[in-house]
Design an enzyme around this catalytic site. Structure first.
Site, PDB file in Angstrom:
ATOM      1  CG  ASP A 235      -1.969   0.956   1.314  1.00 34.81           C
ATOM      2  OD1 ASP A 235      -2.395   1.422   0.255  1.00 34.81           O
ATOM      3  OD2 ASP A 235      -2.433   1.255   2.443  1.00 34.81           O
TER       4      ASP A 235
ATOM      5  CD  GLU B 273      -3.163   8.182  -4.866  1.00 37.05           C
ATOM      6  OE1 GLU B 273      -2.694   7.212  -4.237  1.00 37.05           O
ATOM      7  OE2 GLU B 273      -3.773   9.116  -4.325  1.00 37.05           O
TER       8      GLU B 273
ATOM      9  CG  HIS C 198      -5.324   8.230   3.188  1.00 33.81           C
ATOM     10  ND1 HIS C 198      -4.760   8.805   2.079  1.00 33.81           N
ATOM     11  CD2 HIS C 198      -5.477   6.920   2.893  1.00 33.81           C
ATOM     12  CE1 HIS C 198      -4.566   7.871   1.157  1.00 33.81           C
ATOM     13  NE2 HIS C 198      -4.994   6.720   1.623  1.00 33.81           N
TER      14      HIS C 198
ATOM     15  CG  ASN D 180      -7.187   0.772  -0.571  1.00 37.04           C
ATOM     16  OD1 ASN D 180      -7.639  -0.118  -1.288  1.00 37.04           O
ATOM     17  ND2 ASN D 180      -5.976   1.278  -0.733  1.00 37.04           N
TER      18      ASN D 180
HETATM   19  P1  13P Z   1      -8.774   4.921   5.567  1.00 31.01           P
HETATM   20  O1  13P Z   1      -7.817   5.731   6.388  1.00 31.01           O
HETATM   21  O2  13P Z   1      -9.988   5.725   5.186  1.00 31.01           O
HETATM   22  O3  13P Z   1      -9.143   3.646   6.218  1.00 31.01           O
HETATM   23  O4  13P Z   1      -8.030   4.567   4.186  1.00 31.01           O
HETATM   24  C1  13P Z   1      -7.104   3.524   4.121  1.00 31.01           C
HETATM   25  C2  13P Z   1      -6.319   3.542   2.863  1.00 31.01           C
HETATM   26  O5  13P Z   1      -6.592   4.239   1.905  1.00 31.01           O
HETATM   27  C3  13P Z   1      -5.159   2.646   2.792  1.00 31.01           C
HETATM   28  O6  13P Z   1      -4.460   2.805   1.601  1.00 31.01           O
HETATM   29  O1  G3H Z   2      -3.258   4.875   3.595  1.00 30.81           O
HETATM   30  C1  G3H Z   2      -2.621   4.632   4.612  1.00 30.81           C
HETATM   31  C2  G3H Z   2      -2.905   3.431   5.433  1.00 30.81           C
HETATM   32  O2  G3H Z   2      -3.981   3.671   6.307  1.00 30.81           O
HETATM   33  C3  G3H Z   2      -1.662   2.948   6.132  1.00 30.81           C
HETATM   34  O3  G3H Z   2      -1.367   3.684   7.256  1.00 30.81           O
HETATM   35  O4  G3H Z   2       1.100   4.126   7.013  1.00 30.81           O
HETATM   36  O5  G3H Z   2      -0.023   4.307   9.249  1.00 30.81           O
HETATM   37  O6  G3H Z   2       0.346   2.071   8.196  1.00 30.81           O
HETATM   38  P1  G3H Z   2       0.111   3.550   7.970  1.00 30.81           P
HETATM   39 ZN    ZN Z   3      -4.502   4.831   0.875  1.00 31.66          ZN
END
Ligand code: 13P
Ligand code: G3H
Ligand code: ZN
Length: 320
Positions: A93, A145, A189, A265
């Site tokens: 991710d 993206e 996010h 996601n």
């Molecule tokens: P959320 O923070 O809305 O759960 O999104 C997660 C996300 O986009 C991970 O790539």
């Molecule tokens: O888009 C981001 C995801 O929620 C991952 O979050 O980088 O804190 O693991 P993180």
């Molecule tokens: Zn994301």
């Protein structure tokens, strides 16, 4: 080099083809520990849903790359043991460099995201193309993206959205060779997306404009947590201090998933659910000190949340 195929994982290509044709989306749930992984697999097996297990670069550092590989292999075997050999993708991710994507591919990931959305367009194209060229040699799928979401992801944060420009998508997809495209159309996010009183809106008009330019091309929606108000209230009831906030309405996500949106996601809602369950145990049973006594209820609550998402938001139940 560990091939994801030897771990029993799949890439996202076929899953997305079916999801676009079938008018549903595949869930992409973030994980970094055993209880989250168990909850995701239990929920998706019970609902017979394909699933994308996704790992951010921060999560990879937290969990360890070698352990993650065996956890993903374990997830495949665990699903079989639970009675349904659901397709499982191990996905990076928000990969932020070629080196990170390459390393994940070498450690058994079946899919990677290269997020060049913060770069100037031409640099985003060049970086994404480089990742695609390497990934495709190993039959690994790549998500790119275009457009910037508001909110925080790893160390990158943006105050406001920059919506994806529909006029760029065709050129980007053609030049890079990506297999799916994350777009910015109003989701964001984190757990603090909108203040109560604000009106969250997924810009379906932009989505449809994008779909016209790249018909049937797999689209990914990030930042799709809905920040369930009952869970936020539970956290605060048991001593939490979360600020008031609302997320993306589930009906809007369900509507979007009927289009070429084939991956959605969700991370923050899982974090909230886990936290609520753990806080409840700590307050109601302060004498407990066995981690299984609070991580177990957290796992159960997570599973319930994921099943709800699969059935009512993604529509991916029965599609494994
Ligand atoms: P959320 O923070 O809305 O759960 O999104 C997660 C996300 O986009 C991970 O790539
Ligand atoms: O888009 C981001 C995801 O929620 C991952 O979050 O980088 O804190 O693991 P993180
Ligand atoms: Zn994301």
């Amino acid at each position: 080099m560990v091939s994801y195929k030897s771990l029993g994982l799949v890439n996202s290509r076929e899953l997305f083809k079916k999801a676009v044709a079938g008018g549903y989306a595949v869930p992409a749930f973030n994980f970094n520990n055993m209880e989250q992984m168990q909850a995701i697999i239990q929920a998706c097996v019970e609902e017979k849903s394909p699933v994308i297990l996704q790992v951010s670069s921060g999560a990879r550092k937290y969990a360890n790359q070698t352990l993650l590989r065996y956890m993903a292999q374990g997830a495949v075997e665990y699903a079989k043991e639970l009675g349904c050999n659901i397709p499982i993708v191990l996905h990076l991710d928000h990969g932020d460099s070629f080196e990170l994507c390459k390393s994940c591919i070498e450690y058994g990931f079946s899919s990677v995201m290269i997020d060049g959305s913060h770069l100037p367009y031409d640099e985003n194209v060049a970086l994404t193309k480089k990742v695609v060229e390497f990934a495709h040699q190993h039959d690994v799928t790549v998500e790119g993206e275009l457009g910037v979401l508001a909110g925080v992801e790893d160390e990158v944060s943006a105050e406001t959205h920059t919506y994806t420009r529909p006029e760029e998508v065709e050129d980007f997809v053609k030049k890079t060779g990506v297999d799916s495209l994350a777009i910015s159309i109003g989701t964001s996010h984190g757990a603090y997306k909108f203040k109560p009183g604000q009106k969250p809106e997924i810009r379906l008009d932009i989505l449809h404009e994008i779909e016209k330019r790249i018909p049937g091309f797999p689209i990914v929606l990030h930042g799709s947590s809905s920040v369930p108000q009952d869970i936020v209230a539970e956290i605060n009831k048991y001593g939490g201090a979360l600020k008031d906030s609302i997320g993306i309405p589930e009906e809007q996500l369900r509507e979007a998933s009927k289009s070429a949106v084939c991956e959605i996601n969700i991370d923050s809602d899982g974090r909230l659910a886990m936290t609520a369950a753990i806080r409840k145990v700590f307050v109601e049973k302060p004498e407990e000190f066995d981690p299984r006594k609070y991580l177990g209820p957290a796992r159960d609550k997570l599973k319930e949340l994921y099943k709800h998402k699969v059935v009512y938001v993604l529509g991916s139940n029965g599609k494994a």
